[in-house]
Write a protein that holds these residues in place. Structure first.
Motif, PDB file in Angstrom:
ATOM      1  N   PHE A 154       0.839  -1.191   0.000  1.00 20.16           N
ATOM      2  CA  PHE A 154       0.000   0.000   0.000  1.00 20.16           C
ATOM      3  C   PHE A 154       0.876   1.243   0.000  1.00 20.16           C
ATOM      4  CE2 PHE A 154       0.400  -1.712   4.283  1.00 20.16           C
ATOM      5  CZ  PHE A 154       0.872  -0.646   5.003  1.00 20.16           C
ATOM      6  N   GLY A 155       0.292   2.350  -0.441  1.00 21.45           N
ATOM      7  CA  GLY A 155       0.961   3.637  -0.449  1.00 21.45           C
ATOM      8  C   GLY A 155       1.478   4.093  -1.785  1.00 21.45           C
ATOM      9  N   ALA A 156       1.475   3.237  -2.783  1.00 15.55           N
ATOM     10  CA  ALA A 156       2.078   3.591  -4.072  1.00 15.55           C
ATOM     11  C   ALA A 156       1.375   4.770  -4.738  1.00 15.55           C
ATOM     12  CB  ALA A 156       2.085   2.383  -5.005  1.00 15.55           C
ATOM     13  N   LEU A 157       0.067   4.724  -4.812  1.00 17.51           N
ATOM     14  CA  LEU A 157      -0.657   5.797  -5.489  1.00 17.51           C
ATOM     15  C   LEU A 157      -0.510   7.113  -4.748  1.00 17.51           C
ATOM     16  CD1 LEU A 157      -2.477   6.730  -7.772  1.00 17.51           C
ATOM     17  CD2 LEU A 157      -4.437   5.988  -6.431  1.00 17.51           C
ATOM     18  N   ALA A 158      -0.691   7.092  -3.445  1.00 24.17           N
ATOM     19  CA  ALA A 158      -0.583   8.326  -2.661  1.00 24.17           C
ATOM     20  C   ALA A 158       0.830   8.897  -2.735  1.00 24.17           C
ATOM     21  CB  ALA A 158      -0.980   8.061  -1.211  1.00 24.17           C
ATOM     22  N   ALA A 159       1.848   8.038  -2.684  1.00 21.76           N
ATOM     23  CA  ALA A 159       3.230   8.518  -2.775  1.00 21.76           C
ATOM     24  C   ALA A 159       3.516   9.110  -4.151  1.00 21.76           C
ATOM     25  CB  ALA A 159       4.202   7.386  -2.462  1.00 21.76           C
ATOM     26  N   ALA A 160       2.942   8.502  -5.193  1.00 17.39           N
ATOM     27  CA  ALA A 160       3.146   9.017  -6.548  1.00 17.39           C
ATOM     28  C   ALA A 160       2.488  10.384  -6.723  1.00 17.39           C
ATOM     29  CB  ALA A 160       2.599   8.031  -7.580  1.00 17.39           C
ATOM     30  N   LEU A 161       1.328  10.581  -6.095  1.00 22.20           N
ATOM     31  CA  LEU A 161       0.620  11.859  -6.208  1.00 22.20           C
ATOM     32  C   LEU A 161       1.259  12.949  -5.362  1.00 22.20           C
ATOM     33  CD1 LEU A 161      -3.068  10.608  -6.125  1.00 22.20           C
ATOM     34  CD2 LEU A 161      -1.767  11.397  -8.112  1.00 22.20           C
ATOM     35  N   ARG A 162       2.047  12.542  -4.362  1.00 22.47           N
ATOM     36  CA  ARG A 162       2.746  13.483  -3.477  1.00 22.47           C
ATOM     37  C   ARG A 162       1.813  14.524  -2.866  1.00 22.47           C
ATOM     38  NH1 ARG A 162       8.023  12.835  -3.626  1.00 22.47           N
ATOM     39  NH2 ARG A 162       8.953  11.818  -5.383  1.00 22.47           N
ATOM     40  N   ASP A 163       0.681  14.051  -2.406  1.00 19.64           N
ATOM     41  CA  ASP A 163      -0.302  14.931  -1.801  1.00 19.64           C
ATOM     42  C   ASP A 163      -0.753  14.315  -0.482  1.00 19.64           C
ATOM     43  OD1 ASP A 163      -1.899  17.139  -1.621  1.00 19.64           O
ATOM     44  OD2 ASP A 163      -3.203  16.621  -3.296  1.00 19.64           O
ATOM     45  N   SER A 164      -1.408  15.103   0.329  1.00 20.87           N
ATOM     46  CA  SER A 164      -1.947  14.549   1.563  1.00 20.87           C
ATOM     47  C   SER A 164      -3.116  13.636   1.228  1.00 20.87           C
ATOM     48  CB  SER A 164      -2.385  15.659   2.518  1.00 20.87           C
ATOM     49  OG  SER A 164      -3.395  16.431   1.920  1.00 20.87           O
ATOM     50  N   ALA A 165      -3.339  12.657   2.081  1.00 24.47           N
ATOM     51  CA  ALA A 165      -4.383  11.672   1.828  1.00 24.47           C
ATOM     52  C   ALA A 165      -5.347  11.640   3.008  1.00 24.47           C
ATOM     53  CB  ALA A 165      -3.766  10.292   1.618  1.00 24.47           C
ATOM     54  N   PRO A 166      -6.666  11.606   2.729  1.00 19.73           N
ATOM     55  CA  PRO A 166      -7.667  11.593   3.805  1.00 19.73           C
ATOM     56  C   PRO A 166      -7.866  10.195   4.388  1.00 19.73           C
ATOM     57  CG  PRO A 166      -8.774  11.563   1.708  1.00 19.73           C
ATOM     58  CD  PRO A 166      -7.294  11.647   1.411  1.00 19.73           C
ATOM     59  N   MET A 167      -6.767   9.600   4.839  1.00 15.55           N
ATOM     60  CA  MET A 167      -6.849   8.241   5.380  1.00 15.55           C
ATOM     61  C   MET A 167      -5.798   8.055   6.453  1.00 15.55           C
ATOM     62  SD  MET A 167      -5.023   5.883   2.487  1.00 15.55           S
ATOM     63  CE  MET A 167      -6.011   6.535   1.162  1.00 15.55           C
ATOM     64  N   GLU A 168      -6.024   7.014   7.244  1.00 16.30           N
ATOM     65  CA  GLU A 168      -5.010   6.609   8.208  1.00 16.30           C
ATOM     66  C   GLU A 168      -4.774   5.122   8.062  1.00 16.30           C
ATOM     67  OE1 GLU A 168      -6.562   7.627  12.057  1.00 16.30           O
ATOM     68  OE2 GLU A 168      -7.637   5.733  12.237  1.00 16.30           O
ATOM     69  N   ARG A 169      -3.564   4.728   8.406  1.00 17.14           N
ATOM     70  CA  ARG A 169      -3.204   3.314   8.422  1.00 17.14           C
ATOM     71  C   ARG A 169      -2.573   3.032   9.767  1.00 17.14           C
ATOM     72  NH1 ARG A 169      -1.118   4.747   3.163  1.00 17.14           N
ATOM     73  NH2 ARG A 169      -2.612   4.097   1.583  1.00 17.14           N
ATOM     74  N   VAL A 170      -3.181   2.095  10.484  1.00 11.89           N
ATOM     75  CA  VAL A 170      -2.700   1.757  11.818  1.00 11.89           C
ATOM     76  C   VAL A 170      -2.505   0.250  11.918  1.00 11.89           C
ATOM     77  CG1 VAL A 170      -5.017   1.630  12.827  1.00 11.89           C
ATOM     78  CG2 VAL A 170      -3.070   2.143  14.286  1.00 11.89           C
ATOM     79  N   VAL A 171      -1.429  -0.151  12.556  1.00  9.86           N
ATOM     80  CA  VAL A 171      -1.109  -1.569  12.741  1.00  9.86           C
ATOM     81  C   VAL A 171      -2.060  -2.152  13.779  1.00  9.86           C
ATOM     82  CG1 VAL A 171       0.686  -3.169  13.499  1.00  9.86           C
ATOM     83  CG2 VAL A 171       1.290  -1.150  12.131  1.00  9.86           C
ATOM     84  N   ILE A 172      -2.653  -3.308  13.454  1.00  9.53           N
ATOM     85  CA  ILE A 172      -3.569  -3.952  14.404  1.00  9.53           C
ATOM     86  C   ILE A 172      -3.071  -5.329  14.863  1.00  9.53           C
ATOM     87  CG2 ILE A 172      -5.603  -2.655  13.692  1.00  9.53           C
ATOM     88  CD1 ILE A 172      -6.484  -5.101  12.079  1.00  9.53           C
ATOM     89  N   ALA A 173      -1.994  -5.824  14.262  1.00  9.96           N
ATOM     90  CA  ALA A 173      -1.329  -7.048  14.709  1.00  9.96           C
ATOM     91  C   ALA A 173       0.159  -6.847  14.452  1.00  9.96           C
ATOM     92  CB  ALA A 173      -1.849  -8.260  13.944  1.00  9.96           C
ATOM     93  N   PRO A 174       1.016  -7.357  15.322  1.00  8.01           N
ATOM     94  CA  PRO A 174       2.457  -7.146  15.133  1.00  8.01           C
ATOM     95  C   PRO A 174       2.831  -7.368  13.666  1.00  8.01           C
ATOM     96  CG  PRO A 174       2.078  -8.387  17.133  1.00  8.01           C
ATOM     97  CD  PRO A 174       0.745  -8.270  16.435  1.00  8.01           C
ATOM     98  N   ALA A 175       3.601  -6.417  13.141  1.00 14.88           N
ATOM     99  CA  ALA A 175       3.868  -6.431  11.702  1.00 14.88           C
ATOM    100  C   ALA A 175       5.344  -6.202  11.406  1.00 14.88           C
ATOM    101  CB  ALA A 175       3.036  -5.354  11.017  1.00 14.88           C
ATOM    102  N   LYS A 176       5.749  -6.748  10.292  1.00 14.26           N
ATOM    103  CA  LYS A 176       7.070  -6.484   9.727  1.00 14.26           C
ATOM    104  C   LYS A 176       6.814  -6.014   8.305  1.00 14.26           C
ATOM    105  CE  LYS A 176      10.494  -9.065  10.962  1.00 14.26           C
ATOM    106  NZ  LYS A 176      11.481 -10.153  11.116  1.00 14.26           N
ATOM    107  N   LEU A 177       7.386  -4.849   7.959  1.00 18.03           N
ATOM    108  CA  LEU A 177       7.165  -4.240   6.654  1.00 18.03           C
ATOM    109  C   LEU A 177       8.487  -3.792   6.054  1.00 18.03           C
ATOM    110  CD1 LEU A 177       5.047  -2.616   8.900  1.00 18.03           C
ATOM    111  CD2 LEU A 177       3.864  -2.407   6.735  1.00 18.03           C
ATOM    112  N   LEU A 178       8.517  -3.732   4.746  1.00 19.13           N
ATOM    113  CA  LEU A 178       9.593  -3.059   4.040  1.00 19.13           C
ATOM    114  C   LEU A 178       9.027  -1.743   3.547  1.00 19.13           C
ATOM    115  CD1 LEU A 178      11.107  -6.038   2.031  1.00 19.13           C
ATOM    116  CD2 LEU A 178      12.085  -4.916   4.031  1.00 19.13           C
ATOM    117  N   ARG A 179       9.727  -0.646   3.864  1.00 14.50           N
ATOM    118  CA  ARG A 179       9.278   0.687   3.446  1.00 14.50           C
ATOM    119  C   ARG A 179      10.230   1.202   2.380  1.00 14.50           C
ATOM    120  NH1 ARG A 179       9.456   4.955   7.937  1.00 14.50           N
ATOM    121  NH2 ARG A 179      11.669   4.692   7.532  1.00 14.50           N
ATOM    122  N   LEU A 180       9.656   1.561   1.253  1.00 15.23           N
ATOM    123  CA  LEU A 180      10.425   2.110   0.140  1.00 15.23           C
ATOM    124  C   LEU A 180      10.021   3.576  -0.009  1.00 15.23           C
ATOM    125  CD1 LEU A 180      12.419   1.485  -2.145  1.00 15.23           C
ATOM    126  CD2 LEU A 180      10.467   0.926  -3.579  1.00 15.23           C
TER     127      LEU A 180
END
Length: 112
Positions: free
Chosen positions: A82-108
């Motif tokens: 997730f995040g590709a479209l919002a990052a490409a638009l480089r604008d603020s987004a009317p959403m939140e993303r919150v972790v609800i179970a222990p997570a491991k992610l790669l952030r690019l």
């Protein structure tokens, strides 16, 4: 637990068909993120600047309307991104993303 970014990326569905050379190039630009329930990856109206590959865990995404009411919710699970479209638009987004179970992610991070 595996902390090698290359091995983690190889386990993600997006890596299918990519050479080890390409995967090494991607992982050299990635950050490994460990997140706990309640950690925010994105807050409402914050500028999105990264693409996330979810290796394991669960993330709740909530889209809000102009009044702050929940307009939609969805859940991201292992193998998602997730995040590709919002990052490409480089604008603020009317959403939140919150972790609800222990997570491991790669952030690019998006490029400037």
């Amino acid at each position: 637990m595996i902390d090698d970014k290359l091995l983690l990326l190889k386990r993600h569905t997006c890596s299918s068909g990519l050479s080890d050379e390409v995967l090494r190039e991607i992982t050299s630009a990635c950050d490994l993120i460990r997140a706990e329930p309640g950690d925010y990856l994105h807050r409402v109206n914050q500028k999105a600047e990264s693409v996330f590959l979810l290796i394991h865990g669960r993330v709740k995404q909530t889209v809000v309307d102009v009044r702050g009411n929940v307009a939609a919710q969805r859940f991201h699970t292992a193998g998602g991104q997730f995040g590709a479209l919002a990052a490409a638009l480089r604008d603020s987004a009317p959403m939140e993303r919150v972790v609800i179970a222990p997570a491991k992610l790669l952030r690019l991070p998006s490029t400037s």
